[in-house]
Scaffold this active site. Sequence first.
Site, PDB file in Angstrom:
ATOM      1  N   LYS A  23       0.830  -1.211   0.000  1.00  0.00           N
ATOM      2  CA  LYS A  23       0.000   0.000   0.000  1.00  0.00           C
ATOM      3  C   LYS A  23       0.863   1.259   0.000  1.00  0.00           C
ATOM      4  O   LYS A  23       0.658   2.161  -0.816  1.00  0.00           O
ATOM      5  CB  LYS A  23      -0.894  -0.005   1.246  1.00  0.00           C
ATOM      6  N   ASN A  24       1.838   1.317   0.919  1.00  0.00           N
ATOM      7  CA  ASN A  24       2.594   2.560   1.081  1.00  0.00           C
ATOM      8  C   ASN A  24       3.629   2.784  -0.020  1.00  0.00           C
ATOM      9  O   ASN A  24       4.270   3.835  -0.067  1.00  0.00           O
ATOM     10  CB  ASN A  24       3.237   2.616   2.462  1.00  0.00           C
ATOM     11  N   CYS A 117      -4.798  12.750  13.128  1.00  0.00           N
ATOM     12  CA  CYS A 117      -5.486  11.487  12.923  1.00  0.00           C
ATOM     13  C   CYS A 117      -5.371  10.673  14.193  1.00  0.00           C
ATOM     14  O   CYS A 117      -4.786  11.136  15.183  1.00  0.00           O
ATOM     15  CB  CYS A 117      -4.959  10.745  11.706  1.00  0.00           C
ATOM     16  N   ARG A 122       0.652  14.475  13.441  1.00  0.00           N
ATOM     17  CA  ARG A 122       1.200  14.271  12.102  1.00  0.00           C
ATOM     18  C   ARG A 122       1.280  15.549  11.258  1.00  0.00           C
ATOM     19  O   ARG A 122       0.619  15.677  10.232  1.00  0.00           O
ATOM     20  CB  ARG A 122       0.403  13.181  11.381  1.00  0.00           C
ATOM     21  N   ASP A 312       4.688   0.580  12.344  1.00  0.00           N
ATOM     22  CA  ASP A 312       3.517  -0.095  11.770  1.00  0.00           C
ATOM     23  C   ASP A 312       3.408  -1.555  12.203  1.00  0.00           C
ATOM     24  O   ASP A 312       2.437  -2.229  11.844  1.00  0.00           O
ATOM     25  CB  ASP A 312       3.545  -0.014  10.232  1.00  0.00           C
ATOM     26  N   ARG A 404      -8.631  -0.585   4.728  1.00  0.00           N
ATOM     27  CA  ARG A 404      -7.733   0.420   4.130  1.00  0.00           C
ATOM     28  C   ARG A 404      -6.382  -0.191   3.800  1.00  0.00           C
ATOM     29  O   ARG A 404      -5.688   0.317   2.917  1.00  0.00           O
ATOM     30  CB  ARG A 404      -7.512   1.583   5.115  1.00  0.00           C
TER      31      ARG A 404
HETATM   32  N1  EPU Z   1       6.634  14.560  11.058  1.00  0.00           N
HETATM   33  C1  EPU Z   1       6.784  15.893  11.381  1.00  0.00           C
HETATM   34  N2  EPU Z   1       6.739  16.805  10.355  1.00  0.00           N
HETATM   35  C2  EPU Z   1       6.531  16.428   9.055  1.00  0.00           C
HETATM   36  C3  EPU Z   1       6.390  15.075   8.748  1.00  0.00           C
HETATM   37  C4  EPU Z   1       6.454  14.143   9.781  1.00  0.00           C
HETATM   38  O1  EPU Z   1       6.953  16.256  12.533  1.00  0.00           O
HETATM   39  O2  EPU Z   1       6.493  17.310   8.198  1.00  0.00           O
HETATM   40  C5  EPU Z   1       6.725  13.555  12.137  1.00  0.00           C
HETATM   41  C6  EPU Z   1       5.465  12.718  12.323  1.00  0.00           C
HETATM   42  O3  EPU Z   1       4.511  13.387  13.116  1.00  0.00           O
HETATM   43  C7  EPU Z   1       6.026  11.464  12.941  1.00  0.00           C
HETATM   44  C8  EPU Z   1       7.355  11.302  12.238  1.00  0.00           C
HETATM   45  O4  EPU Z   1       7.691  12.578  11.742  1.00  0.00           O
HETATM   46  O5  EPU Z   1       6.232  11.677  14.293  1.00  0.00           O
HETATM   47  C9  EPU Z   1       7.410  10.309  11.106  1.00  0.00           C
HETATM   48  O6  EPU Z   1       6.271  10.487  10.270  1.00  0.00           O
HETATM   49  P1  EPU Z   1       6.311  10.232   8.707  1.00  0.00           P
HETATM   50  O7  EPU Z   1       6.162  11.540   8.008  1.00  0.00           O
HETATM   51  O8  EPU Z   1       7.468   9.373   8.354  1.00  0.00           O
HETATM   52  O9  EPU Z   1       4.967   9.419   8.495  1.00  0.00           O
HETATM   53  P2  EPU Z   1       4.069   9.467   7.200  1.00  0.00           P
HETATM   54  O10 EPU Z   1       4.910   9.710   6.020  1.00  0.00           O
HETATM   55  O11 EPU Z   1       2.894  10.365   7.450  1.00  0.00           O
HETATM   56  C10 EPU Z   1       4.275   6.915   6.630  1.00  0.00           C
HETATM   57  C11 EPU Z   1       3.340   5.761   6.427  1.00  0.00           C
HETATM   58  C12 EPU Z   1       2.753   5.357   7.773  1.00  0.00           C
HETATM   59  C13 EPU Z   1       3.895   4.978   8.716  1.00  0.00           C
HETATM   60  C14 EPU Z   1       4.890   6.146   8.827  1.00  0.00           C
HETATM   61  C15 EPU Z   1       6.114   5.823   9.652  1.00  0.00           C
HETATM   62  C16 EPU Z   1       2.554   6.131   4.172  1.00  0.00           C
HETATM   63  C17 EPU Z   1       1.442   6.476   3.262  1.00  0.00           C
HETATM   64  N3  EPU Z   1       2.299   6.165   5.485  1.00  0.00           N
HETATM   65  O12 EPU Z   1       3.499   7.974   7.187  1.00  0.00           O
HETATM   66  O13 EPU Z   1       1.928   4.233   7.543  1.00  0.00           O
HETATM   67  O14 EPU Z   1       3.401   4.667   9.985  1.00  0.00           O
HETATM   68  O15 EPU Z   1       5.329   6.531   7.508  1.00  0.00           O
HETATM   69  O16 EPU Z   1       6.778   4.728   9.129  1.00  0.00           O
HETATM   70  O17 EPU Z   1       3.651   5.799   3.716  1.00  0.00           O
HETATM   71  C18 EPU Z   1       0.158   2.727   7.965  1.00  0.00           C
HETATM   72  O18 EPU Z   1       0.404   2.192   6.874  1.00  0.00           O
HETATM   73  O19 EPU Z   1      -0.627   2.219   8.816  1.00  0.00           O
HETATM   74  C19 EPU Z   1       0.784   4.002   8.301  1.00  0.00           C
HETATM   75  C20 EPU Z   1       0.311   4.809   9.243  1.00  0.00           C
END
Ligand code: EPU
Length: 428
Positions: A23-24, A117, A122, A312, A404
Site C-alpha cells: 500500500k505505502n 489522525c 502528524r 507499523d 484500508r
Molecule cells: N513529522 C513531522 N513533520 C513532518 C512530517 C512528519 O513532525 O512534516 C513527524 C510525524 O509526526 C512522525 C514522524 O515525523 O512523528 C514520522 O512520520 P512520517 O512523516 O514518516 O509518516 P508518514 O509519512 O505520514 C508513513 C506511512 C505510515 C507509517 C509512517 C512511519 C505512508 C502512506 N504512510 O506515514 O503508515 O506509519 O510513515 O513509518 O507511507 C500505515 O500504513 O498504517 C501508516 C500509518
Amino acid sequence: MDALRIRPSSKPLTGKVRISGAKNAALPILCATLLSDGASHLRNVPRLRDIETTAALLRFLGRDVRVDAPEVHVAAGSQVKPEAPYELVKQMRASVLVLGPLVARFGRAKVSLPGGCAIGARPIDQHLKGLEAMGCTIRLERGYVMAEGPNGGGRLKGAEVVFDIPTVTGTENLMMAAALAKGRTTLVNCAREPEVEELGRILNKMGAEVNGAGTDVMHIVGTDRGELAPFDHAIIPDRIEAGTYMVAAAMIEGGDVLVEGAELSDLEALAMKMRAAGVEITSEGHNIRVKRTGPLRGVNVTTAPHPGFPTDMQAQFLALMSMAKGESVITETIFENRFMHVPELQRMGASVALRGNTAVVQGVNRLYGAAVMATDLRASASLVIAGIVADDETEVRRIYHLDRGYERIEEKLHGLGVDVERVKGAEA
Ligand code: EPU
C-alpha cells in the site's frame, strides 16, 4: 459497519499466505503519475480502500484512472485542476503526496491540510519547508496549503534540504518535486524505507535522475523536459502485511506458515525480535518461513525509522507479547498516540501498563474473546491477531480501518486455518 468474527481454535496456523503489493509504495507511485502525461500501467496493486481513495483524488485532478486490481491504468484525461479538496484528503492523509508533483508540474497547488489522525498530530512542516527551499511560496489559508512556484507559478529550483526528522511521505513529496526542478537537489536525513527506495526506482524509470534512494542522503537532478515519461511497473510486496502474518503465525505453538512473496531483508528488525522471543524465522527464496516450536519469551522493542523496528508493526507485536512468558517493554517513538489497541487488549485480558510512550506488558496464559474495536489500521490488525488465541468468539468492529490496508484479510487468515468470517452491517 462490517465486523470480523473470529472463533477460537486451538489449532496452530499452518499453510501458505501470499502477500499483496505494498500500500505505502502504491500510494506515492500513483501520485507520481501526475509527473507525466503518458499512460502508465501499475501492476501488483493491492485491492484496498486507500487505493480507491487515491484513484478518486487523481480523477478529481483530471486524470483518467482505471482500477482493475491488481492492475491500475492512469492516463492524462482532461485538463488538470491542481486542487485536492478536504473531502478527499480527510479520508486519507497520504493524499498530501499530490502536493509535490502538482506544484512541480503545474506551478501551483491547493491541497487541504490533512489534520490530525487517530495515531497523532502528524504535521507536514517538513514537506512545506522543503518546498519553500525550492522556491515555493506557501500560504496556509482556510485549512488549505496554497503553494506557488517562483515568480508567480514558475519552475521550482534545486535546493539542499536537511530534514529535521526522517519523514516517509515528506521525503517522497520532495523527491517528486525535485525530479522536475531546475538543477540539483540534495536531500539529507531522508527516510530510508523500502517504499522510498521503490519511488526512486520509479522516478528513474520515468527518466529522472535520482541517486541514493533508500539511504539518508539523496541527490536528484531535475529534468528540463517539463514532464517525465510514463511507466509500467509491478509494486513491491507489502512488508507490513507480511510482518502481520508472521506475527499471527507465531501466536499458537506449532504454527508453521510460509509467507509468500516477502523479502526478509525488509523485515530484519522484526525478524530479530521474533527470534529473540523464540520464533524460528528463515528466508526461503522470496518467501519467509515462520515456525513456532516452543514457548514465547518477552522481549523489549523500541520503534524507530527504517531499518529500525517499524511503528507499523508495534501493535501486532504487542499482541504477541501479551501471551509471552515474562515482561516486555514496548516503546513507541514515532507517533505520540499509537497505543489505541491497549485498552481493547486489556478488555481481552492482556496485562499492559501504559506509561507515556511506553507499554509494559506482562504475559498472560489466556486472552478472552470480546467485542472490540480500534481507531486505526494497525491497531485493528493487533486485535484480529489477539482474537486468534482468545478463548471465545472475538468480534473486531469498525473494520473499514482494516480494509484500508489489508487485502482480503479474512480469506488469507482462513487459508491458514483461522475460523474467521466477515459480518456485514454488525453493530458499530
Ligand atoms: N513529522 C513531522 N513533520 C513532518 C512530517 C512528519 O513532525 O512534516 C513527524 C510525524 O509526526 C512522525 C514522524 O515525523 O512523528 C514520522 O512520520 P512520517 O512523516 O514518516 O509518516 P508518514 O509519512 O505520514 C508513513 C506511512 C505510515 C507509517 C509512517 C512511519 C505512508 C502512506 N504512510 O506515514 O503508515 O506509519 O510513515 O513509518 O507511507 C500505515 O500504513 O498504517 C501508516 C500509518
